[in-house]
Design an enzyme around this catalytic site. Structure first.
Site, PDB file in Angstrom:
ATOM      1  N   GLU A  96      48.560  35.614  43.139  1.00  0.00           N
ATOM      2  CA  GLU A  96      48.032  35.323  41.872  1.00  0.00           C
ATOM      3  C   GLU A  96      48.839  34.879  40.967  1.00  0.00           C
ATOM      4  OE1 GLU A  96      45.498  34.861  39.378  1.00  0.00           O
ATOM      5  OE2 GLU A  96      44.793  37.022  40.294  1.00  0.00           O
ATOM      6  N   ASP A 137      48.205  31.187  39.136  1.00  0.00           N
ATOM      7  CA  ASP A 137      48.109  31.081  37.636  1.00  0.00           C
ATOM      8  C   ASP A 137      49.426  29.957  36.967  1.00  0.00           C
ATOM      9  OD1 ASP A 137      46.569  33.238  37.460  1.00  0.00           O
ATOM     10  OD2 ASP A 137      48.079  34.488  37.271  1.00  0.00           O
ATOM     11  N   SER A 196      40.469  34.332  39.184  1.00  0.00           N
ATOM     12  CA  SER A 196      41.475  34.079  38.375  1.00  0.00           C
ATOM     13  C   SER A 196      42.096  32.746  38.185  1.00  0.00           C
ATOM     14  CB  SER A 196      42.864  34.430  39.536  1.00  0.00           C
ATOM     15  OG  SER A 196      42.352  35.679  39.244  1.00  0.00           O
TER      16      SER A 196
END
Length: 519
Positions: free
Chosen positions: A249, A253, A449
């Site tokens: 994650e 990002d 995400s």
């Protein structure tokens, strides 16, 4: 005799699937985050209704003005400090602008101070945590002053919304992947590198390796952005070495934002995964006078029903402050379709369901050359994931969604009865995902995400070009029909795509130039 008042919205029940496994050590030291009421609430509400309506005469507040006019009242802070002193608690941090006081002390002291019993629970999925049942109590002089007491309980509150592409199965057809700059180009993003902006990214665990970032941006021929990690509540950049864990994650990002706006600074706020940590990290990013992010990306969340109403209200008031400051917040709508992974009924994910964020859903994108050939709702089946979306039970219909209809998979349309999620969408299927480098391994990742940082990077480009923040953009986007590519095919379980807004992909995926013009 001190009268004790239950704190509204603080009720906790034993979560299904969890049981008490032992008592807490009364001498163990913990930190608890107390949120106070806002000064001049009525005046602030009037300002917010103008912002929500997209009133062009409203200019974003400076962080100093927000602190002075709408922070915590000095008297209220004093009351909390004297309450702390009376119970032997230490004031670890006070931030009147963010309306927070962080207290430290032993379990025994906190149990007495707030009238709770803390025990160790075990949950079959999330593991062990410190929890409580019933309500939190506050004394007379804090009644109405304290809005939330968070951190007594440290159960994992949210999950990351990313999906690593499973091993290739020929039956599934051709799989493709894109680099973030290719996606930005397919979505017609305006030119620019985000210079002068700061993008804040919220992370509830995991970490990134500088070597990954260096190698990744080098392979794309993109200048390496400045990335700094900001620790919140004992959180820090701690890569685990497992790309399937939270590292996936964090790295996803940063790599999406950095590849699209390499000229922007990236501030990554690391915090423990609990409601206290999550809310405090977003609050720290919103009120950060050093890094001053103009856009914040959140790729974590959990079903609305998993949150206490005090947590939802405290978090939502932080997101209101972001809107008042002209900070755009992009949040992933979830990867488990219309049920949000609850297994029973329809649920939307929070914080994506807050009316003060831009909720980002998912699509499955096909391209030929440099243009999009088709785009449908992301739904790869029960195991593969699907765009989160639906109708909030926690928030009413916002002004900018009034009159909209939600279409069910059976084809029937009904008037929206609560905040509709998501607002917008973007490529999220791992089968058409993003090529990234995590823990030294090149991998393809999808999930909503990926969509929150994609939209955050678009807003950062727009902000840099304008020389001022776009701020709270929902009202403007809903007015600007045609700024998004309308997705009309597919479903996310209970809801179907339709012409115009729908509960799978919102208004659609970005046409970056048109979004820039609309803002």
């Amino acid at each position: 005799m001190v009268n004790k008042h239950p704190l509204p919205g603080s009720e906790r029940t034993v979560e299904a699937g969890s049981k008490v496994v032992g008592q807490c050590d009364p001498a163990e030291r913990i930190e608890v985050f107390v949120m106070l009421r806002r000064q001049q609430q009525a005046q602030f509400d009037a300002l917010m209704s103008k912002i929500e309506a997209g009133d062009p005469s409203v200019k974003p507040l400076s962080r100093e003005a927000l602190a002075q006019d709408y922070g915590a009242a000095p008297d209220d802070v004093v009351k909390v400090k004297s309450f702390a002193a009376a119970h032997g608690l230490t004031v670890l941090r006070e931030d009147p602008a963010a309306r927070t006081v962080v207290l430290g002390g032993t379990i025994a002291q906190f149990q007495t101070a707030f009238g709770v019993k803390l025990e160790h629970y075990e949950h079959h999925i999330t593991g062990q945590f410190r929890g409580r049942t019933g309500t939190i109590s506050v004394p007379d002089d804090l009644h109405g002053v304290v809005q939330a007491v968070l951190g007594l309980d440290n159960r994992p509150q949210a999950r990351p919304h990313f999906r690593i592409r499973p091993p290739f199965q020929p039956a599934r057809g051709r799989q493709v992947s894109f680099t973030p700059p290719q996606i930005a180009s397919l979505y017609n993003f305006p030119q620019g590198d985000g210079s002068g902006e700061c993008v804040g990214i919220i992370e509830l665990g995991g970490g990134y390796n500088t070597s990954d970032l260096k190698a990744y941006f080098g392979s794309l021929g993109v200048a390496e952005p400045t990335v700094k990690s900001v620790g919140v509540d004992q959180g820090s950049n701690q890569p685990s070495g497992d790309p399937n864990g939270p590292d996936g994650e964090v790295t996803l990002d940063i790599e999406i934002v950095g590849a699209i706006v390499p000229g922007a600074a990236i501030a990554v706020y690391f915090t423990p995964n609990s409601d206290a940590g999550f809310i405090d990290a977003v609050s720290r990013a919103v009120h950060d006078t050093a890094n001053k992010p103009s856009v914040i990306s959140i790729s974590w969340g959990g079903p609305e029903s998993n949150w206490t109403s005090q947590s939802v209200q405290a978090f939502n008031s932080v997101l209101q402050s972001a809107a008042a400051l002209g900070v755009t917040v992009c949040a992933a709508s979830g990867d488990s379709g219309s049920s949000d992974g609850t297994g029973g009924g329809d649920q939307v994910d929070f914080p994506a369901s807050s009316p003060y964020v831009l909720a980002c859903g998912g699509t499955h994108l096909s391209a030929s050359g440099t243009s999009i050939s088709s785009e449908v709702v992301w739904n790869d089946g029960a195991q593969g994931g699907a765009s989160g979306g639906g109708v909030s039970r926690a928030f009413p219909v916002p002004a900018w969604q009034e009159g909209l209809t939600v279409t069910s998979s059976s084809g029937s349309g009904t008037a929206l009865s609560g905040r509709g999620v998501p607002d917008v969408a973007g490529d999220a299927s791992p089968t058409t995902g993003y090529t990234v480098l995590i823990d030294g391994t090149q991998t393809v990742v999808g999930g909503t995400s990926a969509v929150a940082p994609l939209w955050a990077a678009l807003i950062a480009r727009i902000n840099a070009a304008k020389g001022q923040p776009a701020g709270f953009i929902n009202a403007k986007l809903y007015k600007a029909a045609g700024a998004c590519n309308d997705i009309t095919q597919g479903n996310n379980g209970s809801f179907a795509a339709s012409v115009g807004w729908d509960a799978c992909t919102g208004l659609g995926s970005p046409n970056g130039q048109k979004v820039a013009a609309a803002l």
